[in-house]
Design an enzyme around this catalytic site. Structure first.
Site, PDB file in Angstrom:
ATOM      1  N   ASP A  89       1.853  35.757  53.407  1.00 50.29           N
ATOM      2  CA  ASP A  89       2.340  36.946  54.094  1.00 50.29           C
ATOM      3  C   ASP A  89       3.398  37.615  53.226  1.00 50.29           C
ATOM      4  OD1 ASP A  89       4.554  35.347  54.389  1.00 50.29           O
ATOM      5  OD2 ASP A  89       4.377  35.115  56.545  1.00 50.29           O
ATOM      6  N   GLY A  91       6.452  38.824  53.996  1.00 48.82           N
ATOM      7  CA  GLY A  91       7.858  38.719  54.355  1.00 48.82           C
ATOM      8  C   GLY A  91       8.266  39.694  55.431  1.00 48.82           C
ATOM      9  N   PHE A  93       7.233  40.093  58.576  1.00 50.09           N
ATOM     10  CA  PHE A  93       7.470  39.521  59.901  1.00 50.09           C
ATOM     11  C   PHE A  93       8.770  38.734  59.939  1.00 50.09           C
ATOM     12  CE2 PHE A  93       7.092  36.121  63.061  1.00 50.09           C
ATOM     13  CZ  PHE A  93       6.862  36.879  64.196  1.00 50.09           C
ATOM     14  N   ASP A 143       5.219  45.395  55.115  1.00 53.99           N
ATOM     15  CA  ASP A 143       5.215  46.350  56.220  1.00 53.99           C
ATOM     16  C   ASP A 143       6.340  46.033  57.180  1.00 53.99           C
ATOM     17  OD1 ASP A 143       4.189  43.947  57.217  1.00 53.99           O
ATOM     18  OD2 ASP A 143       3.002  44.972  58.739  1.00 53.99           O
ATOM     19  N   GLN A 187      -0.779  48.901  61.774  1.00 58.06           N
ATOM     20  CA  GLN A 187       0.304  48.891  62.748  1.00 58.06           C
ATOM     21  C   GLN A 187       0.084  50.007  63.771  1.00 58.06           C
ATOM     22  OE1 GLN A 187       2.470  46.644  63.272  1.00 58.06           O
ATOM     23  NE2 GLN A 187       2.595  45.443  61.377  1.00 58.06           N
ATOM     24  N   GLY A 214       1.422  43.348  64.267  1.00 61.51           N
ATOM     25  CA  GLY A 214       2.178  43.846  65.403  1.00 61.51           C
ATOM     26  C   GLY A 214       1.627  43.448  66.754  1.00 61.51           C
ATOM     27  N   ASP A 264      -4.193  32.892  61.796  1.00 62.91           N
ATOM     28  CA  ASP A 264      -3.197  31.888  61.404  1.00 62.91           C
ATOM     29  C   ASP A 264      -2.200  31.751  62.533  1.00 62.91           C
ATOM     30  OD1 ASP A 264      -0.162  32.834  60.548  1.00 62.91           O
ATOM     31  OD2 ASP A 264      -1.597  34.491  60.567  1.00 62.91           O
TER      32      ASP A 264
END
Length: 379
Positions: A89, A91, A93, A143, A187, A214, A264
């Site tokens: 990922d 970063g 989140f 994002d 998103q 999201g 995941d």
């Protein structure tokens, strides 16, 4: 990376992701290895559960041990000794999770290092550079994970900034000469019109796969299902679809029914460490007293190492004594449960029997199958 669509059943897709490091059969569930390890498991043990691809966490691996330590070993595969594909990922989140500790600006995100409190800056460009050094087989764009609840105006601003960051991520990814896959992240919170704008913008930029971000951030399940039913049919059919951070076994079934290829979540491993075990008929809370003298296998239908060798009473004993072995055996089982579930979903799609599988899955839990939206049901 190449995606092959093998067969469909309604909206559900049976396919495979082909990497130089191996093939991933889809729909697939990716165990989470936040710090370069699936907690308590060796890579060999994770592979024995049936996992073909892992998820690593860019944010945490950047802060500790850092890019330089990683490069001393080669990349994340060499560092953790996992030979198969890895998705990381971006970063985004984790930054979202910092709450008041972070400030989101156009150029990126400023925040305090949660380890030592030092000031840190993370941008789309930096995220691409970190993931390049990690050797990620699938790189995620940087994002903003829009929080829930968010009004339409906030969700619009957040989505538009994520689109601008997507362009910057794509540009830096290409400048680095990265030959691996780059996924965009759709998103727009719970607003269908914003999801449309996000997806259209991402497709114009061009990505190797598309994630739905999201969701699973507090919204009602009905909203998650509605957004998936709306978005999935519009994602290019020749690209994989990834539902980020999801989820419960029921969420996997519902995601697959609506056309998702990849999932995941920390749930199987985190719940295992807390004695919350997934079985064919639902859930076993192994620390409960009712299992103290239970000599049966945890799940008679499961073929994992734990179920083949140990009783519920023994697992209860280990949990009550806070023995490390208990957490490990529980984790082996939960990971295998998830992989068995995905294998069963793949087989059901191949045989054109997914709705029959869903009816049996929910029937064993004393529940009815959640309805699909009109378009999904018609397909």
């Amino acid at each position: 990376m190449k995606y092959e669509l093998v067969s469909t059943d309604g909206r559900a897709r049976r396919g495979r992701l082909i990497f130089e490091r191996g093939v991933v059969e889809t729909p697939a569930f990716m165990p989470v290895g936040t710090y370069g390890t699936v907690k308590g498991m060796t890579p060999e043990e994770v592979a024995q559960t049936g996992a073909q691809i892992l998820l690593g966490n860019t944010f945490h691996l950047w802060l500790r041990p850092g890019q330089e330590i990683m490069k001393l070993h080669g990349d994340l595969h060499d560092f953790m000794q996992w030979p198969g594909p890895i998705l990381t990922d971006s970063g985004g989140f984790q930054v979202f999770s910092l709450g008041a500790m972070r400030k989101i600006k156009e150029e990126g995100v400023y925040f305090r290092n949660p380890i030592n409190g030092s000031p840190v800056f993370l941008s789309p460009e930096k995220s691409m550079e970190i993931q390049y050094d990690l050797g990620s087989d699938i790189v995620m764009i940087f994002d903003e994970c829009t929080p829930y609840p968010a009004d339409w105006d906030y969700a619009k601003r957040s989505m538009e900034m994520s689109l601008r960051w997507a362009k910057r991520s794509r540009q830096r990814f290409d400048e680095l000469g990265n030959q691996n896959a780059l996924f965009g992240i759709i998103q727009g919170s719970v607003y269908e019109d914003l999801r449309d704008v996000s997806l259209k913008g991402l497709v114009e930029i061009g990505f190797d796969g598309y994630a739905v971000g999201g969701l699973a951030v507090g919204e009602p399940k009905e909203d998650m299902h509605r957004i998936l039913e709306h978005v999935c049919p519009m994602i290019p059919q020749d690209k994989p679809r990834y539902l980020m951070g999801v989820g419960k076994p029921e969420d996997l079934v519902e995601g697959v029914r609506r056309g998702i290829d990849m999932f995941d979540c920390v749930m199987p491993t985190r719940n295992a460490r807390n004695g919350h075990l997934f079985v064919t008929g639902g859930v076993v809370k192994i620390r409960n007293a009712q299992y103290k003298e239970d000599t049966t296998a945890l799940d008679p239908e499961c073929d994992c190492y734990t179920c083949r060798n140990y009783s519920r009473a023994y697992l209860h004993h280990l949990d009550r004594c806070n023995e490390i072995l208990g957490a490990r055996l529980n984790t082996i089982h939960n990971l295998r449960y998830y992989q068995r579930l995905m294998a069963a979903l793949r087989q059901a799609i191949e045989e054109g029997k997914l709705e029959r599988f869903a009816a049996d899955f929910y029937g064993r839990r004393g529940r009815t199958v959640p309805p699909l939206g009109a378009a999904d049901a018609a397909s």
